[in-house]
Enzyme design. Sequence first.
Site: not given
Lengths: 474, 485
Positions: A250, A216
Amino acid sequence: MDASPWMDPFEDTLRRLRETFQVGHTRSAEFRAAQLRGLGRFLQDNKQLLHDALAQDLHKSAFESELSEVAISQGEVNLALRNLRAWMKDEHVPKSLATQLDSAFIRKEPFGLVLIIAPWNYPLNLTLVPLVGALAAGNCVVLKPSEISKSIEKILAEELPRYLDQSCFAVVLGGPQETGQLLEHRFDYIFFTGSPRVGKIVMTAAAKHLTPVTLELGGKNPCYVDDNCDPQIVANRVAWFRYFNAGQTCVAPDYLLCSPEMQERLLPALQSTITRFYGDDPQSSPNLGRIINQKHFQRLRALLGCGRVAIGGQSDEHDRYIAPTVLVDVQEAEPVMQEEIFGPILPIMNVRGVDEAIEFINRREKPLALFAFSNSSQVVKRILAQTSSGGFCGNDGFMHITLASLPFGGVGASGIGRYHGKFSFDTFSHHRACLLRSPGMEKLNAIRYPPHSPRHLRKLVVAMEARDCSCTLL
Amino acid sequence: MEREVQRVRQAFLSGRSRPLRFRLQQLEALRRMVQEREKDILAAICSDLCKSEFNAYSQEVISVLGEIDFMLENLPEWVTAKPVKKNLLTMLDEAYLQPQPLGVVLIIGAWNYPFLLIIQPLIGAIAAGNAVIIKPSELSENTATILAKLLPQYLDQDLYIVINGGVEETTELLKQRFDHILYTGNTTVGKIVMEAAAKHLTPVTLELGGKSPCYIDKDCDLDIVCRRITWGKYMNCGQTCIAPDYILCEASLQNQIVQKIKETVKEFYGENVKESPDYERIINRRHFKRILSLLEGQKIAFGGETDEATRYIAPTVLTDVDPKTKVMQEEIFGPVLPIVPVNNVDEAINFINEREKPLALYVFSHNNKLIKRMIDETSSGGVTGNDVIMHFMLNSFPFGGVGSSGMGAYHGKHTFDTFSHQRPCLLKSLKREGANKLRYPPNSQSKVDWGKFFLLKRFNKEKLGLLLLTFLGIVAAVLVKAEYY
């Protein structure tokens, strides 16, 4: 400390966990459910402690801590507990003519020893949510929390193991060097959240053992704002998602793409929103976070020199405070447009229309998230169709990641694999194809045995054409 | 090399490979190629592996045609967006998964089923809307040549290209950036592929191998068992990634097993196996010598005849095999079947679990409980109970390995999924901004409570839930608008 070649701090722990896995300790639904309930209790018993730690590490407000860390984690625990048995069930699959009388199913199996490496920005959420999936899938887990979010790291190391069965769960601590050492070992799955640079290091280490990975990662998430929309509403939504956790997210909108005209309307709207959210002196607002450490603070402060500061721009080194900032007149080559910002700074790039925006976006790496604001659903759908990204949200920020029925993950440089909800369970499971045939009915197999003749071939071709499902006959 | 890959990437960026109609056309063209040029394709496969036309057709071509038809039938449905279940916060929005192509995909084939192992992934890659670079194995030379000749004649020449070559060319190719790499082959090269992929964060599907164990229980019909094993083991001269590699059984069964396999071999291939058109040859001298070396020091129960000139190795069975010997240390990939005696199923399970997870696992028994136990207490890519190979044939199964036998899976829709990005999409409206006031700072405890409520609350009864939350949504919006909070 003497780095003797035979001193491996992780060897014993890993061996212990592997042995537990091999005896089948983690297989039963009861065991897994007990682990998940333990995780739930950890969150409930330590809520205040966790809030305090998050405030200490990132100056997170109770609102942010509760919603984006504790509640999300709790929600995933609950979801897994509710669905565990359903997820674990063998999944029967459609059969072909030749296998009509057989039992055909996919068995979900744990991989074995799983390593989860977590980041510092949502140190609770991004540690526990993958953990839920790994435990639900029946794996033994080694957790490596980020050493940068020190207060949470401490709680995870000292408190969390008390709530889980320690024969199949361990927390290991350390910085880049220790993590490198850890990665030399063999795991059956590695789940990493962090930067693309370290993602490559993790995948390279995994390759040596043929360990599957979920990465990720991140990138620069573009946010297109069409001329056809209400600038105040857009400003509210963009600002909220940009400055949440002081921009250290993010999936936050990284930069804005809009026309110069739209920019003129957005700037006062953004200023109004920022004042409404954080008051005239954002530094004294309890609702604005702080930068995690000096290194990132210095990095971000340097970015304030790019383009021109239209809103904000203040910073305070002692407090690691950076004001909610908007930059304009930014060149593509400047640092603020070259790296993921990960801070409360929002550059605005000018484009003339959707086409230019799409072209701009597609010239760059595929981002983790992509946003498009417009009253016209056609514009939104066009951007969606002509770009690629991990996920997409039209007319809002990263709301899509709060829906557990949507998978969360990147594509291209923003990541490999996905999770959340059932996707976590599937990520941490091996899907094993199982076909159980009858030991009798041998006549049905006759056609496949040699010696073969042209007659056989004709029979086969006829059988192929007669099939009612498009699967092979043999 | 770089220029070639760039050309393909430019072709992808043109967007040509994305429309459904285009993908269907390419798949139809592929089908035409397989049908019109069947003779050439079969001839190539046959000369690479000394295979009969029947075998080449039934082992490779039929599966390919089946996959293409399956794809043509289902693709229109697969490319559509799939709505997902929503929560309170997203009730009024559109939420769905949209499959999208990844970009430029690299498919590296293997030599044992040189046509199938290139075309089957290719079908899925085209169906998913990607551009594809194909690298057939150089060991199956004739198939590599025919693919390079035929594919450009039927498919778009810029989107789908064949690059041939050996280790050097493959290494160069792996330096380039792809959006997915599917590799079929061995563990050693699998690691090299993944390491090269890591430099670009390219996802990989690795179809590797291992030693697929085959457990034979006392409680079974040995006639049938041995027929099925003989079929699966000696097919393609043992050069099958999911062939039963070795047998585990109680020592008392060995002689019977040997006898029945011997009889079956005679039935399948005749008295003189060498003359049977249905029996293949080893791919090259290097593998021939390798397999020969595995026979050293072993008790050959039957078979063992070889002929280097034709790379012929007879169907062979070894008994009382010592697990520490060479034949039990590497994937055999040849017509040699070791029998390792074990005392009982417990020992068999331990034996299997002490080793790397295999690509396939086989268990023969009338006792379903025993079969269930075998599956429960081991791991492998896939399993077939009371037969061999067959789980490969059902394309509703994901086909792939686990541990050192591989990662990822494909076949049927799984190929489409492997080569797609399933992109989560949430489409909201710019209206109802009032409701968002709940989330904006300045925050308060009540906002936290409302926020949690909307995030986490579930309702058991669908319709009631919908009604209730519409009501709650309105209440919340009104309260917030009235600046109650």
